[in-house]
Design a protein around this motif. Structure first.
Motif, PDB file in Angstrom:
ATOM      1  N   VAL A  86      -3.509  -2.593   9.578  1.00 30.54           N
ATOM      2  CA  VAL A  86      -4.733  -3.287   9.973  1.00 30.54           C
ATOM      3  C   VAL A  86      -5.962  -2.556   9.452  1.00 30.54           C
ATOM      4  CG1 VAL A  86      -6.155  -3.945  11.951  1.00 30.54           C
ATOM      5  CG2 VAL A  86      -3.698  -4.364  11.998  1.00 30.54           C
ATOM      6  N   ALA A  87      -5.972  -1.231   9.562  1.00 31.39           N
ATOM      7  CA  ALA A  87      -7.104  -0.452   9.061  1.00 31.39           C
ATOM      8  C   ALA A  87      -7.276  -0.625   7.555  1.00 31.39           C
ATOM      9  CB  ALA A  87      -6.910   1.024   9.405  1.00 31.39           C
ATOM     10  N   TYR A  88      -6.156  -0.653   6.836  1.00 26.72           N
ATOM     11  CA  TYR A  88      -6.226  -0.839   5.384  1.00 26.72           C
ATOM     12  C   TYR A  88      -6.779  -2.223   5.045  1.00 26.72           C
ATOM     13  CZ  TYR A  88      -4.792  -1.047   0.493  1.00 26.72           C
ATOM     14  OH  TYR A  88      -4.783  -1.172  -0.873  1.00 26.72           O
ATOM     15  N   MET A  89      -6.359  -3.236   5.769  1.00 26.37           N
ATOM     16  CA  MET A  89      -6.860  -4.592   5.514  1.00 26.37           C
ATOM     17  C   MET A  89      -8.351  -4.698   5.825  1.00 26.37           C
ATOM     18  SD  MET A  89      -3.657  -6.716   7.137  1.00 26.37           S
ATOM     19  CE  MET A  89      -4.550  -8.262   7.073  1.00 26.37           C
ATOM     20  N   LEU A  90      -8.786  -4.083   6.928  1.00 26.10           N
ATOM     21  CA  LEU A  90     -10.188  -4.157   7.308  1.00 26.10           C
ATOM     22  C   LEU A  90     -11.073  -3.241   6.469  1.00 26.10           C
ATOM     23  CD1 LEU A  90      -9.944  -4.323  11.211  1.00 26.10           C
ATOM     24  CD2 LEU A  90     -10.234  -6.185   9.570  1.00 26.10           C
ATOM     25  N   ASN A  91     -10.468  -2.393   5.669  1.00 24.08           N
ATOM     26  CA  ASN A  91     -11.240  -1.540   4.764  1.00 24.08           C
ATOM     27  C   ASN A  91     -11.513  -2.228   3.427  1.00 24.08           C
ATOM     28  OD1 ASN A  91     -12.527   1.012   4.311  1.00 24.08           O
ATOM     29  ND2 ASN A  91     -10.838   1.587   2.967  1.00 24.08           N
ATOM     30  N   GLN A  92     -10.944  -3.427   3.253  1.00 19.76           N
ATOM     31  CA  GLN A  92     -11.167  -4.172   2.023  1.00 19.76           C
ATOM     32  C   GLN A  92     -12.443  -5.006   2.136  1.00 19.76           C
ATOM     33  OE1 GLN A  92      -8.896  -3.392  -0.402  1.00 19.76           O
ATOM     34  NE2 GLN A  92      -8.080  -2.084   1.216  1.00 19.76           N
ATOM     35  N   SER A  93     -12.852  -5.532   1.019  1.00 17.35           N
ATOM     36  CA  SER A  93     -14.046  -6.382   0.976  1.00 17.35           C
ATOM     37  C   SER A  93     -13.656  -7.799   1.365  1.00 17.35           C
ATOM     38  CB  SER A  93     -14.662  -6.354  -0.431  1.00 17.35           C
ATOM     39  OG  SER A  93     -15.080  -5.046  -0.774  1.00 17.35           O
ATOM     40  N   ILE A  94     -13.761  -8.108   2.642  1.00 18.16           N
ATOM     41  CA  ILE A  94     -13.412  -9.431   3.156  1.00 18.16           C
ATOM     42  C   ILE A  94     -14.575  -9.964   3.982  1.00 18.16           C
ATOM     43  CG2 ILE A  94     -10.935  -8.989   3.196  1.00 18.16           C
ATOM     44  CD1 ILE A  94     -11.148  -8.421   6.164  1.00 18.16           C
ATOM     45  N   ARG A  95     -14.599 -11.260   4.154  1.00 22.27           N
ATOM     46  CA  ARG A  95     -15.649 -11.878   4.955  1.00 22.27           C
ATOM     47  C   ARG A  95     -15.403 -11.640   6.442  1.00 22.27           C
ATOM     48  NH1 ARG A  95     -16.606 -17.864   2.157  1.00 22.27           N
ATOM     49  NH2 ARG A  95     -17.287 -17.091   0.094  1.00 22.27           N
ATOM     50  N   ALA A  96     -16.492 -11.614   7.195  1.00 25.06           N
ATOM     51  CA  ALA A  96     -16.437 -11.437   8.654  1.00 25.06           C
ATOM     52  C   ALA A  96     -15.646 -10.192   9.040  1.00 25.06           C
ATOM     53  CB  ALA A  96     -15.851 -12.682   9.319  1.00 25.06           C
ATOM     54  N   LYS A  97     -15.814  -9.122   8.245  1.00 29.48           N
ATOM     55  CA  LYS A  97     -15.073  -7.898   8.512  1.00 29.48           C
ATOM     56  C   LYS A  97     -15.439  -7.313   9.876  1.00 29.48           C
ATOM     57  CE  LYS A  97     -15.903  -4.703   5.557  1.00 29.48           C
ATOM     58  NZ  LYS A  97     -15.850  -3.890   4.305  1.00 29.48           N
ATOM     59  N   GLY A  98     -16.704  -7.350  10.226  1.00 30.87           N
ATOM     60  CA  GLY A  98     -17.130  -6.829  11.524  1.00 30.87           C
ATOM     61  C   GLY A  98     -16.534  -7.597  12.677  1.00 30.87           C
ATOM     62  N   LEU A  99     -16.423  -8.932  12.513  1.00 29.62           N
ATOM     63  CA  LEU A  99     -15.837  -9.756  13.571  1.00 29.62           C
ATOM     64  C   LEU A  99     -14.375  -9.413  13.782  1.00 29.62           C
ATOM     65  CD1 LEU A  99     -15.931 -12.131  15.554  1.00 29.62           C
ATOM     66  CD2 LEU A  99     -15.428 -13.650  13.620  1.00 29.62           C
ATOM     67  N   PHE A 100     -13.629  -9.226  12.701  1.00 36.39           N
ATOM     68  CA  PHE A 100     -12.221  -8.876  12.817  1.00 36.39           C
ATOM     69  C   PHE A 100     -12.043  -7.511  13.478  1.00 36.39           C
ATOM     70  CE2 PHE A 100     -11.700 -12.006   9.321  1.00 36.39           C
ATOM     71  CZ  PHE A 100     -10.788 -12.834   9.961  1.00 36.39           C
ATOM     72  N   ARG A 101     -12.917  -6.575  13.167  1.00 35.09           N
ATOM     73  CA  ARG A 101     -12.836  -5.251  13.797  1.00 35.09           C
ATOM     74  C   ARG A 101     -13.043  -5.359  15.300  1.00 35.09           C
ATOM     75  NH1 ARG A 101     -16.364  -1.572   9.478  1.00 35.09           N
ATOM     76  NH2 ARG A 101     -14.889  -1.754   7.748  1.00 35.09           N
ATOM     77  N   VAL A 102     -13.997  -6.192  15.704  1.00 37.59           N
ATOM     78  CA  VAL A 102     -14.245  -6.387  17.137  1.00 37.59           C
ATOM     79  C   VAL A 102     -13.036  -7.032  17.805  1.00 37.59           C
ATOM     80  CG1 VAL A 102     -15.647  -7.641  18.819  1.00 37.59           C
ATOM     81  CG2 VAL A 102     -16.742  -6.510  16.875  1.00 37.59           C
ATOM     82  N   LEU A 103     -12.437  -8.039  17.150  1.00 36.15           N
ATOM     83  CA  LEU A 103     -11.293  -8.747  17.735  1.00 36.15           C
ATOM     84  C   LEU A 103     -10.091  -7.816  17.903  1.00 36.15           C
ATOM     85  CD1 LEU A 103     -11.463 -12.170  15.851  1.00 36.15           C
ATOM     86  CD2 LEU A 103     -12.122 -11.672  18.208  1.00 36.15           C
ATOM     87  N   TYR A 104      -9.865  -6.923  16.924  1.00 35.41           N
ATOM     88  CA  TYR A 104      -8.745  -5.998  17.035  1.00 35.41           C
ATOM     89  C   TYR A 104      -9.006  -4.923  18.087  1.00 35.41           C
ATOM     90  CZ  TYR A 104      -6.031  -7.746  13.095  1.00 35.41           C
ATOM     91  OH  TYR A 104      -5.248  -8.527  12.277  1.00 35.41           O
ATOM     92  N   PHE A 105     -10.268  -4.582  18.303  1.00 36.66           N
ATOM     93  CA  PHE A 105     -10.581  -3.533  19.283  1.00 36.66           C
ATOM     94  C   PHE A 105     -10.744  -4.105  20.693  1.00 36.66           C
ATOM     95  CE2 PHE A 105     -13.258  -0.376  21.422  1.00 36.66           C
ATOM     96  CZ  PHE A 105     -12.559   0.781  21.118  1.00 36.66           C
ATOM     97  N   LEU A 106     -10.920  -5.406  20.807  1.00 35.10           N
ATOM     98  CA  LEU A 106     -11.164  -6.020  22.122  1.00 35.10           C
ATOM     99  C   LEU A 106     -10.075  -5.723  23.144  1.00 35.10           C
ATOM    100  CD1 LEU A 106     -13.188  -7.790  23.636  1.00 35.10           C
ATOM    101  CD2 LEU A 106     -11.903  -9.799  22.855  1.00 35.10           C
ATOM    102  N   PRO A 107      -8.772  -5.754  22.788  1.00 37.67           N
ATOM    103  CA  PRO A 107      -7.742  -5.440  23.803  1.00 37.67           C
ATOM    104  C   PRO A 107      -7.874  -4.036  24.386  1.00 37.67           C
ATOM    105  CG  PRO A 107      -6.746  -6.524  21.914  1.00 37.67           C
ATOM    106  CD  PRO A 107      -8.152  -6.216  21.519  1.00 37.67           C
ATOM    107  N   VAL A 108      -8.458  -3.097  23.636  1.00 34.92           N
ATOM    108  CA  VAL A 108      -8.576  -1.723  24.137  1.00 34.92           C
ATOM    109  C   VAL A 108      -9.446  -1.677  25.381  1.00 34.92           C
ATOM    110  CG1 VAL A 108      -9.338   0.622  23.563  1.00 34.92           C
ATOM    111  CG2 VAL A 108      -8.231  -0.796  21.825  1.00 34.92           C
ATOM    112  N   VAL A 109     -10.501  -2.477  25.412  1.00 31.59           N
ATOM    113  CA  VAL A 109     -11.438  -2.475  26.543  1.00 31.59           C
ATOM    114  C   VAL A 109     -11.081  -3.542  27.577  1.00 31.59           C
ATOM    115  CG1 VAL A 109     -13.307  -1.510  25.173  1.00 31.59           C
ATOM    116  CG2 VAL A 109     -13.033  -3.988  25.290  1.00 31.59           C
ATOM    117  N   THR A 110      -9.991  -4.269  27.353  1.00 29.86           N
ATOM    118  CA  THR A 110      -9.547  -5.274  28.325  1.00 29.86           C
ATOM    119  C   THR A 110      -8.749  -4.595  29.435  1.00 29.86           C
ATOM    120  OG1 THR A 110      -9.393  -6.952  26.585  1.00 29.86           O
ATOM    121  CG2 THR A 110      -8.231  -7.399  28.652  1.00 29.86           C
TER     122      THR A 110
END
Length: 292
Positions: A86-110
């Protein structure tokens, strides 16, 4: 100069007192309790090594230890590898990268109460979403949390725990990947290196110190797992002995049956197991971790 030294002692005194009362004293007292029987109402009674010897003759303890080790062997590799991908995928140049990072981190604070109840509903054998989708392709229903085989239940909980913790591991690995020189990756790509080569031969070795740290933290988290079992299995009141984990058993002995001596002995046994597990990981560190 010396006349101001006493202010240093005065200002650090609250921390020292707090450390002695809330850390040092409970730490030493728990060692003493392993050699006693104590119900928290009457004075402790010295029984020597009886609590320790009972650990090797109690089936619930061995069930709990088996389940915990199986849980750790599933959870640690799955979370580490999943977070790396997941970290490798989010380190690429993709659209809405910040949104995906938030979505993957959201369960941690749930909170686990909310997350656990949600997953119990998703995995329900009668009306859960998993069995609903599997029913469309002619599969199921599968009893995952109430399966007669213990390894299916523990494995299912391990996967749910990966969902909860993958975000924190992803952040650590992503921070390491962002420190990799882009010039190095571009030079390797010019030389003909493909995506897999860039990932396996350059990215993974350079972030191996972070991978090792994730392994250590995930292992400690696995051996400390408590709330996930408490919520998913409605433990410790109705859970079977075959599905117990050591932390749930410690909680049951300490605060439901008031056997603090036995609970303290199990706690220290678990500490020794975690220490041994960490030392084994540390021994193999130099074989694959690259700090330069």
């Amino acid at each position: 100069m010396h006349k101001y030294n006493h202010w240093g002692y005065i200002l650090t005194l609250p921390f020292v007192i707090g450390f002695i009362i809330f850390s040092a004293y409970p730490f030493l007292y728990s060692i003493y309790l392993t050699f006693t029987t104590w119900d928290m109402f009457n004075p402790p009674k010295w029984v020597g090594l009886k609590n320790w010897s009972n650990l090797f003759h109690e089936y619930p303890f061995w069930y709990s230890l088996r389940n915990l080790l199986y849980f750790a062997l599933l959870f640690v590799p799955l979370q580490t590898f999943g977070a790396l991908v997941v970290a490798y995928m989010l380190n690429q140049s993709i659209r809405a990268k910040g949104l995906f990072r938030v979505l993957y981190f959201l369960p941690v604070v749930t909170p686990w109460i909310a997350g656990g109840l949600l997953w119990k509903w998703i995995l329900d054998s009668n009306f859960g979403l998993v069995n609903l989708f599997l029913g469309y392709v002619g599969l199921g229903p599968f009893k995952l949390l109430d399966h007669p085989n213990w390894w299916v239940v523990i494995g299912t909980i391990a996967v749910v725990n990966v969902w909860k913790g993958i975000g924190s591991s992803m952040v650590i690995l992503l921070a390491g990947m962002q420190n990799i020189s882009k010039e190095m990756l571009e030079a390797a790509a010019i030389d003909g290196a493909g995506r897999w080569t860039l990932f396996s031969r350059i990215t993974v070795p350079l972030v191996s110190p972070m991978v090792f740290m994730v392994l250590i933290l995930s292992s400690i988290s696995a051996f400390h797992a408590f709330d996930v079992f408490l919520v998913m299995l409605e433990a410790p009141n109705i859970v079977k002995d075959q599905l117990l984990t050591t932390n749930i058993l410690i909680y049951r002995d300490a605060f439901l049956t008031f056997k603090m001596g036995s609970a303290s002995a199990m706690s220290w046994m678990l500490f020794l197991i975690i220490l041994a597990f960490t030392m084994v990981q540390k021994k193999f560190e130099k074989r694959w971790v690259h700090y330069e």
